[in-house]
Design an enzyme around this catalytic site. Sequence first.
Site, PDB file in Angstrom:
ATOM      1  N   LYS A 183       0.816  -1.219   0.000  1.00 26.73           N
ATOM      2  CA  LYS A 183       0.000   0.000   0.000  1.00 26.73           C
ATOM      3  C   LYS A 183       0.845   1.262   0.000  1.00 26.73           C
ATOM      4  CE  LYS A 183      -4.300  -1.792   1.827  1.00 26.73           C
ATOM      5  NZ  LYS A 183      -5.134  -2.003   3.000  1.00 26.73           N
ATOM      6  N   LYS A 186      -5.335 -10.297  -6.831  1.00 29.59           N
ATOM      7  CA  LYS A 186      -6.528 -10.404  -5.992  1.00 29.59           C
ATOM      8  C   LYS A 186      -7.642  -9.471  -6.488  1.00 29.59           C
ATOM      9  CE  LYS A 186      -6.560  -8.219  -2.064  1.00 29.59           C
ATOM     10  NZ  LYS A 186      -6.266  -7.679  -0.742  1.00 29.59           N
ATOM     11  N   LYS A 238     -11.205  -3.836  -4.133  1.00 27.15           N
ATOM     12  CA  LYS A 238     -11.957  -2.591  -4.269  1.00 27.15           C
ATOM     13  C   LYS A 238     -11.070  -1.481  -4.800  1.00 27.15           C
ATOM     14  CE  LYS A 238     -13.056  -3.281   0.202  1.00 27.15           C
ATOM     15  NZ  LYS A 238     -13.624  -3.103   1.550  1.00 27.15           N
TER      16      LYS A 238
HETATM   17  P1  TYM Z   1     -11.042  -5.598   3.760  1.00 22.86           P
HETATM   18  O1  TYM Z   1     -11.971  -4.470   4.015  1.00 22.86           O
HETATM   19  O2  TYM Z   1      -9.990  -5.409   2.723  1.00 22.86           O
HETATM   20  O3  TYM Z   1     -11.839  -6.911   3.370  1.00 22.86           O
HETATM   21  C1  TYM Z   1     -12.895  -7.445   4.164  1.00 22.86           C
HETATM   22  C2  TYM Z   1     -12.855  -8.957   4.121  1.00 22.86           C
HETATM   23  O4  TYM Z   1     -12.942  -9.417   2.760  1.00 22.86           O
HETATM   24  C3  TYM Z   1     -11.876 -10.319   2.481  1.00 22.86           C
HETATM   25  N1  TYM Z   1     -11.486 -10.178   1.072  1.00 22.86           N
HETATM   26  C4  TYM Z   1     -11.384 -11.200   0.207  1.00 22.86           C
HETATM   27  N2  TYM Z   1     -11.605 -12.523   0.346  1.00 22.86           N
HETATM   28  C5  TYM Z   1     -11.425 -13.293  -0.744  1.00 22.86           C
HETATM   29  N3  TYM Z   1     -11.027 -12.817  -1.958  1.00 22.86           N
HETATM   30  C6  TYM Z   1     -10.797 -11.503  -2.139  1.00 22.86           C
HETATM   31  N4  TYM Z   1     -10.431 -11.036  -3.334  1.00 22.86           N
HETATM   32  C7  TYM Z   1     -10.976 -10.633  -1.026  1.00 22.86           C
HETATM   33  N5  TYM Z   1     -10.848  -9.287  -0.860  1.00 22.86           N
HETATM   34  C8  TYM Z   1     -11.153  -9.042   0.431  1.00 22.86           C
HETATM   35  C9  TYM Z   1     -10.761  -9.890   3.417  1.00 22.86           C
HETATM   36  O5  TYM Z   1      -9.829 -10.928   3.636  1.00 22.86           O
HETATM   37  C10 TYM Z   1     -11.526  -9.523   4.665  1.00 22.86           C
HETATM   38  O6  TYM Z   1     -11.790 -10.658   5.465  1.00 22.86           O
HETATM   39  N6  TYM Z   1      -7.781  -5.251   7.549  1.00 22.86           N
HETATM   40  C11 TYM Z   1      -9.087  -5.747   7.169  1.00 22.86           C
HETATM   41  C12 TYM Z   1     -10.224  -5.170   8.006  1.00 22.86           C
HETATM   42  C13 TYM Z   1     -10.099  -5.369   9.488  1.00 22.86           C
HETATM   43  C14 TYM Z   1     -10.269  -6.587  10.186  1.00 22.86           C
HETATM   44  C15 TYM Z   1     -10.119  -6.237  11.585  1.00 22.86           C
HETATM   45  C16 TYM Z   1     -10.517  -7.909   9.817  1.00 22.86           C
HETATM   46  C17 TYM Z   1      -9.860  -4.381  10.403  1.00 22.86           C
HETATM   47  N7  TYM Z   1      -9.883  -4.916  11.653  1.00 22.86           N
HETATM   48  C18 TYM Z   1     -10.188  -7.219  12.562  1.00 22.86           C
HETATM   49  C19 TYM Z   1     -10.593  -8.868  10.808  1.00 22.86           C
HETATM   50  C20 TYM Z   1     -10.434  -8.523  12.165  1.00 22.86           C
HETATM   51  C21 TYM Z   1      -9.352  -5.356   5.727  1.00 22.86           C
HETATM   52  O7  TYM Z   1      -8.767  -4.454   5.208  1.00 22.86           O
HETATM   53  O8  TYM Z   1     -10.350  -6.070   5.132  1.00 22.86           O
END
Ligand code: TYM
Length: 354
Positions: free
Chosen positions: A133, A216, A219
């Site tokens: 990032k 991957k 968004k």
């Molecule tokens: P974020 O917002 O990027 O994504 C949310 C969830 O979606 C999953 N995900 C995917 N799974 C499969 N294939 C994909 N292409 C894909 N893109 C996204 C992510 O693995 C995630 O589970 N850092 C985290 C948010 C967060 C969090 C937490 C998660 C903040 N605090 C505490 C768990 C526990 C994030 O950026 O997810």
Amino acid sequence: MWPKKRASKHVTRFSGTGEQAMQGRIFSGIQPTHGIQLGNYLGAIRNWVRLQDEYDCVYCVVDMHALTTVHDRATMAANIREVTAALLACGIDPKRSVLFNQSQVDAHAKLAWVLNCVTPLGWLNRMTQFKEKAGKNREKAPAGLFVYPVLQAADILAYKATHVPVGEDQKQHLELSRDVAGSFNNRFAEDFFPLPEPMILGDAARVMSLRDGTKKMSKSDPSDMSRINLTDDADAIANKIRKAKSDPHHGITWDVENRPEASNLLTIFAALSDRPREDVAAEYADAQFSRFKSDLADLTVEKIGPVTAEMRRLMADPGQIDACLAEGAERARAIADPVIEEVYDLVGFHRSGG
Ligand code: TYM
């Protein structure tokens, strides 16, 4: 050395029927950076919905994490509502689960600071998501992006969560959360925080871009054609799947190494239809991409269409979404506030007049 103090292992129950013993507490989060894409849905949210029957669930729209990249008031506010509407439309039930936005519960920020003070810089330097990032211009990256995984650990630990359902890309952050929990426990109170278990479930834990099967689905990809958004209508979905990258091979087979795009589309098909991947591969072993894609488009519209329609209905009443988040935040505080009080006591913060 500070004296070690034993902490209570009490876990507060806050939901469920009261009859059925829950298997533990779940915490997971999603950033309101944009809307939700199919990878979020198949890799995470669909599992969150299913887990509501077996666990005490806390689901969070992590707006403080999103502030590392979203610096526009109106966009942030709109995204929080949109992501909340999407979670509700997917089947997160705010009666059974606690659903709220992170900034409304002070414990996250308070605990993050305490954990920052027991997390060595070297651990954060190893985080691959920060490197991706921040890119080449690391000196200009916000400090928040660097300590992002510590806030993530705080999210989980403020609820003493035992399990964290996520997609595969979060694996390293969750390993760090366990290390941070251990670091706190070692210094202040053995076994205070449970070491949270990652739950990376099913074959769709890593859904790839429709334009490049080695990247991957995300968004933040500049090309909207690379992903299915939960707000896409039937025409947009069909168009994106029709134009998804394919390959010159005959039939549809599972071969991640040599056929990443075909393999990704197979994974999506299998996940959406709740069938084993081998089954779907056998059915389309001789098919042209055109027939396979046309069936996949129909299936995607059938599964995503009702979610999109429900999301639109919910978005028409922002007041109701806000009320839902406010109620969730209150329930979240009831769990996290006593934990942060114990943490403050353990580290020796003196309370004046309280
Ligand atoms: P974020 O917002 O990027 O994504 C949310 C969830 O979606 C999953 N995900 C995917 N799974 C499969 N294939 C994909 N292409 C894909 N893109 C996204 C992510 O693995 C995630 O589970 N850092 C985290 C948010 C967060 C969090 C937490 C998660 C903040 N605090 C505490 C768990 C526990 C994030 O950026 O997810």
